[in-house]
Design a protein around this motif. Structure first.
Motif, PDB file in Angstrom:
ATOM      1  N   THR A   1      -0.811   5.553   7.818  1.00 34.13           N
ATOM      2  CA  THR A   1      -1.056   6.992   7.797  1.00 34.13           C
ATOM      3  C   THR A   1      -2.543   7.250   7.926  1.00 34.13           C
ATOM      4  OG1 THR A   1      -1.170   6.991   5.374  1.00 34.13           O
ATOM      5  CG2 THR A   1       0.976   7.458   6.367  1.00 34.13           C
ATOM      6  N   THR A   2      -2.891   8.168   8.821  1.00 29.42           N
ATOM      7  CA  THR A   2      -4.292   8.562   9.084  1.00 29.42           C
ATOM      8  C   THR A   2      -5.218   7.364   9.157  1.00 29.42           C
ATOM      9  OG1 THR A   2      -4.711   8.966   6.711  1.00 29.42           O
ATOM     10  CG2 THR A   2      -3.993  10.845   8.059  1.00 29.42           C
ATOM     11  N   GLY A   3      -4.795   6.323   9.867  1.00 27.99           N
ATOM     12  CA  GLY A   3      -5.641   5.175  10.105  1.00 27.99           C
ATOM     13  C   GLY A   3      -5.667   4.135   9.005  1.00 27.99           C
ATOM     14  N   THR A   4      -4.898   4.314   7.924  1.00 24.46           N
ATOM     15  CA  THR A   4      -4.896   3.385   6.793  1.00 24.46           C
ATOM     16  C   THR A   4      -3.503   2.805   6.595  1.00 24.46           C
ATOM     17  OG1 THR A   4      -6.646   4.647   5.692  1.00 24.46           O
ATOM     18  CG2 THR A   4      -5.385   3.124   4.337  1.00 24.46           C
ATOM     19  N   THR A   5      -3.440   1.499   6.385  1.00 29.23           N
ATOM     20  CA  THR A   5      -2.152   0.841   6.124  1.00 29.23           C
ATOM     21  C   THR A   5      -1.630   1.248   4.762  1.00 29.23           C
ATOM     22  OG1 THR A   5      -2.699  -1.061   7.524  1.00 29.23           O
ATOM     23  CG2 THR A   5      -0.990  -1.380   5.861  1.00 29.23           C
ATOM     24  N   ALA A   6      -0.467   1.895   4.735  1.00 26.14           N
ATOM     25  CA  ALA A   6       0.150   2.314   3.477  1.00 26.14           C
ATOM     26  C   ALA A   6       1.147   1.281   2.972  1.00 26.14           C
ATOM     27  CB  ALA A   6       0.838   3.662   3.661  1.00 26.14           C
ATOM     28  N   LEU A   7       1.842   0.610   3.894  1.00 28.70           N
ATOM     29  CA  LEU A   7       2.858  -0.365   3.522  1.00 28.70           C
ATOM     30  C   LEU A   7       2.943  -1.416   4.610  1.00 28.70           C
ATOM     31  CD1 LEU A   7       5.387  -1.467   2.019  1.00 28.70           C
ATOM     32  CD2 LEU A   7       6.741   0.225   3.275  1.00 28.70           C
ATOM     33  N   SER A   8       2.993  -2.682   4.201  1.00 26.29           N
ATOM     34  CA  SER A   8       3.229  -3.771   5.144  1.00 26.29           C
ATOM     35  C   SER A   8       4.319  -4.679   4.597  1.00 26.29           C
ATOM     36  CB  SER A   8       1.941  -4.574   5.398  1.00 26.29           C
ATOM     37  OG  SER A   8       1.516  -5.233   4.215  1.00 26.29           O
ATOM     38  N   ILE A   9       5.195  -5.133   5.485  1.00 29.22           N
ATOM     39  CA  ILE A   9       6.281  -6.037   5.132  1.00 29.22           C
ATOM     40  C   ILE A   9       6.196  -7.227   6.073  1.00 29.22           C
ATOM     41  CG2 ILE A   9       8.765  -6.301   4.827  1.00 29.22           C
ATOM     42  CD1 ILE A   9       8.956  -3.261   4.637  1.00 29.22           C
ATOM     43  N   ASP A  10       5.947  -8.436   5.523  1.00 26.18           N
ATOM     44  CA  ASP A  10       5.819  -9.597   6.391  1.00 26.18           C
ATOM     45  C   ASP A  10       7.178 -10.221   6.661  1.00 26.18           C
ATOM     46  OD1 ASP A  10       6.506 -11.272   4.258  1.00 26.18           O
ATOM     47  OD2 ASP A  10       4.429 -11.688   3.728  1.00 26.18           O
ATOM     48  N   ASN A  11       7.189 -11.253   7.515  1.00 24.18           N
ATOM     49  CA  ASN A  11       8.470 -11.828   7.916  1.00 24.18           C
ATOM     50  C   ASN A  11       9.081 -12.725   6.853  1.00 24.18           C
ATOM     51  OD1 ASN A  11       6.760 -14.020   8.141  1.00 24.18           O
ATOM     52  ND2 ASN A  11       6.909 -14.178  10.366  1.00 24.18           N
ATOM     53  N   ALA A  12       8.434 -12.834   5.678  1.00 25.29           N
ATOM     54  CA  ALA A  12       9.043 -13.480   4.520  1.00 25.29           C
ATOM     55  C   ALA A  12       9.607 -12.447   3.549  1.00 25.29           C
ATOM     56  CB  ALA A  12       8.022 -14.360   3.798  1.00 25.29           C
TER      57      ALA A  12
ATOM     58  N   ASN B   1       8.036 -10.036   2.044  1.00 20.09           N
ATOM     59  CA  ASN B   1       7.098  -9.583   1.017  1.00 20.09           C
ATOM     60  C   ASN B   1       6.533  -8.235   1.422  1.00 20.09           C
ATOM     61  OD1 ASN B   1       7.254 -11.995  -0.588  1.00 20.09           O
ATOM     62  ND2 ASN B   1       6.007 -13.012   0.968  1.00 20.09           N
ATOM     63  N   ALA B   2       6.536  -7.284   0.492  1.00 20.23           N
ATOM     64  CA  ALA B   2       6.056  -5.934   0.770  1.00 20.23           C
ATOM     65  C   ALA B   2       4.787  -5.660  -0.030  1.00 20.23           C
ATOM     66  CB  ALA B   2       7.124  -4.898   0.427  1.00 20.23           C
ATOM     67  N   THR B   3       3.801  -5.047   0.624  1.00 21.41           N
ATOM     68  CA  THR B   3       2.544  -4.700  -0.028  1.00 21.41           C
ATOM     69  C   THR B   3       2.292  -3.214   0.141  1.00 21.41           C
ATOM     70  OG1 THR B   3       1.622  -6.886   0.451  1.00 21.41           O
ATOM     71  CG2 THR B   3       0.068  -5.155  -0.137  1.00 21.41           C
ATOM     72  N   PHE B   4       2.146  -2.503  -0.986  1.00 22.66           N
ATOM     73  CA  PHE B   4       1.857  -1.079  -0.981  1.00 22.66           C
ATOM     74  C   PHE B   4       0.363  -0.874  -1.241  1.00 22.66           C
ATOM     75  CE2 PHE B   4       6.299  -1.418  -1.997  1.00 22.66           C
ATOM     76  CZ  PHE B   4       6.888  -0.343  -1.358  1.00 22.66           C
ATOM     77  N   ALA B   5      -0.254   0.025  -0.482  1.00 24.44           N
ATOM     78  CA  ALA B   5      -1.676   0.279  -0.670  1.00 24.44           C
ATOM     79  C   ALA B   5      -1.934   1.264  -1.795  1.00 24.44           C
ATOM     80  CB  ALA B   5      -2.288   0.815   0.629  1.00 24.44           C
ATOM     81  N   GLY B   6      -0.972   2.083  -2.140  1.00 23.63           N
ATOM     82  CA  GLY B   6      -1.169   3.099  -3.171  1.00 23.63           C
ATOM     83  C   GLY B   6      -0.130   3.019  -4.261  1.00 23.63           C
ATOM     84  N   THR B   7       0.040   4.110  -4.969  1.00 19.62           N
ATOM     85  CA  THR B   7       0.991   4.190  -6.081  1.00 19.62           C
ATOM     86  C   THR B   7       2.416   4.213  -5.560  1.00 19.62           C
ATOM     87  OG1 THR B   7      -0.631   5.416  -7.387  1.00 19.62           O
ATOM     88  CG2 THR B   7       1.667   5.569  -8.085  1.00 19.62           C
ATOM     89  N   VAL B   8       3.309   3.529  -6.262  1.00 21.12           N
ATOM     90  CA  VAL B   8       4.728   3.513  -5.910  1.00 21.12           C
ATOM     91  C   VAL B   8       5.473   4.389  -6.905  1.00 21.12           C
ATOM     92  CG1 VAL B   8       6.788   2.101  -5.611  1.00 21.12           C
ATOM     93  CG2 VAL B   8       4.538   1.198  -4.972  1.00 21.12           C
ATOM     94  N   SER B   9       6.072   5.463  -6.428  1.00 25.75           N
ATOM     95  CA  SER B   9       6.859   6.358  -7.270  1.00 25.75           C
ATOM     96  C   SER B   9       8.319   5.967  -7.173  1.00 25.75           C
ATOM     97  CB  SER B   9       6.669   7.817  -6.838  1.00 25.75           C
ATOM     98  OG  SER B   9       5.312   8.213  -6.978  1.00 25.75           O
TER      99      SER B   9
END
Length: 357
Positions: free
Chosen positions: A183-194, A196-204
């Motif tokens: 979003t707006t040039g920033t990675t908010a969420l990435s999910i790799d092929n294993a 694994n999910a990485t969130f850049a901010g707060t998870v509600s």
């Protein structure tokens, strides 16, 4: 031919036919020529077939047929360098209800419906003026396949009139490969092929519509693993670390605490030192409601209380880790600590009452 008409019921298959006025009528016969047929304007009342006729066209769309037994057949619409070539669809009420057009000045291919270019295509991009539907029914499966070369990205991008606001893309070049929400040039969420999910901010966490506990209360956050780990005791975890650290510094995880695989408690793990890469259990809440602390327990600003059921004994035990023998015990003999009722207080060492208050 002079000023008269040529009427024939046979075939005209050689020479030339020239008419200054009038008509040339050969009935139902065929005009065959090995040269070119040219005219200022020609009107055909029947079907027109160009080519060798080796392919029979569909009877519903055979008004003009271009056929060839060779590997290619074609229709060419030629214009000036700055012209536009058209194929138009008309009816009695509209002479240009829809058309396909190619603009040689802009190199833009357009599908125009009702006077609006609904789809345009140039050498670098395809643009749809409206929605793009994938699939034929609301319940059917739809597939949109975005293919990129190895080392590139497959991208779906969302923009306003001036800027890109967000995109979803698969990064074939990263290691490991990742599906990324930006979003707006920033990675908010990435999910790799294993997975694994990485969130850049707060998870509600939304609690409606999710699995519930036995008592009916919903899970706030459900952590579900595929099975036990290598030592057969842990399942599902939440880890805590720093952005620059490759080691998980603390974790909360499910741990089997009984003989039955369904008997699980909750383990709070920490890394007391950098050498302790596997971590240590600081607090274990077992399936039978017992809690075990690995370190000291500090009750600051309040009391440390054991509150049993009515009629039971509230007690605080202290023992060595070498065995189950209680070496010191402080016990309220009758009932609940802290009530208005009078109770004895006993200090017991090695199963012997040393002090009674």
């Amino acid at each position: 031919a002079g000023s008269s008409s040529i009427v024939t019921t046979g075939a005209l298959n050689s020479g030339s036919i020239t008419s200054g006025f009038g008509s040339i009528n050969n009935g139902a016969s065929t005009i065959t020529t090995t040269g070119a047929l040219g005219a200022g304007a020609a009107t055909f009342t029947g079907n027109v077939s160009v080519g060798d006729g080796t392919i029979t066209p569909n009877g519903s769309i055979d008004d003009i047929a271009i056929t060839s037994a060779n590997s290619a057949a074609g229709l060419t619409i030629g214009t000036a360098n700055n012209g536009v070539g058209y194929i138009s669809m008309a009816d009695p009420d509209s002479n240009n209800g829809a058309m396909i057009a190619y603009n040689h000045s802009t190199n833009l291919w357009s599908h125009i419906v009702g006077g609006v270019a609904e789809f345009t295509l140039n050498a670098t991009a395809a643009t749809f003026a409206g929605e793009v539907n994938v699939g034929t029914t609301a319940s059917g499966d739809g597939t949109l396949n975005i293919i990129a070369s190895t080392g590139e990205q497959s991208i779906i991008e969302f923009s306003d009139s001036t800027n890109s606001r967000g995109k979803i893309y698969y990064d074939h070049a990263s290691s490991p490969e990742k599906l990324i929400l930006e979003t707006t040039g920033t990675t908010a969420l990435s999910i790799d092929n294993a997975q694994n999910a990485t969130f850049a901010g707060t998870v509600s966490v939304e609690t409606s519509g999710v699995p519930t506990l036995a008592g009916g209360s919903p899970y706030g956050l459900l952590v579900k693993s595929g099975g036990v780990n290598s030592n057969g005791t842990y399942q599902g975890s939440i880890g805590f670390t720093e952005s620059s650290d490759s080691l998980v510094r603390a974790a909360i995880m499910s741990k089997q605490t009984g003989a039955d695989n369904d008997q699980h408690g909750l383990a709070f793990m920490t890394h007391p030192s950098a050498s302790d890469v596997n971590g240590s259990i600081a607090l274990l809440l077992e399936h039978d409601m017992n809690a075990t602390f690995a370190g000291n327990v500090l009750a600051e600003g309040s009391s440390l209380t054991h509150k049993p059921s009515s009629g039971g004994n509230g007690q605080i035990n202290a023992s060595r880790t070498s065995g189950a023998t209680v070496h010191m015990q402080a016990q309220s003999a009758l009932g609940i600590v802290g009530t208005s009722s009078a109770h004895d207080f006993k200090l017991i060492a090695n199963s012997t009452t040393a002090l009674t208050l």
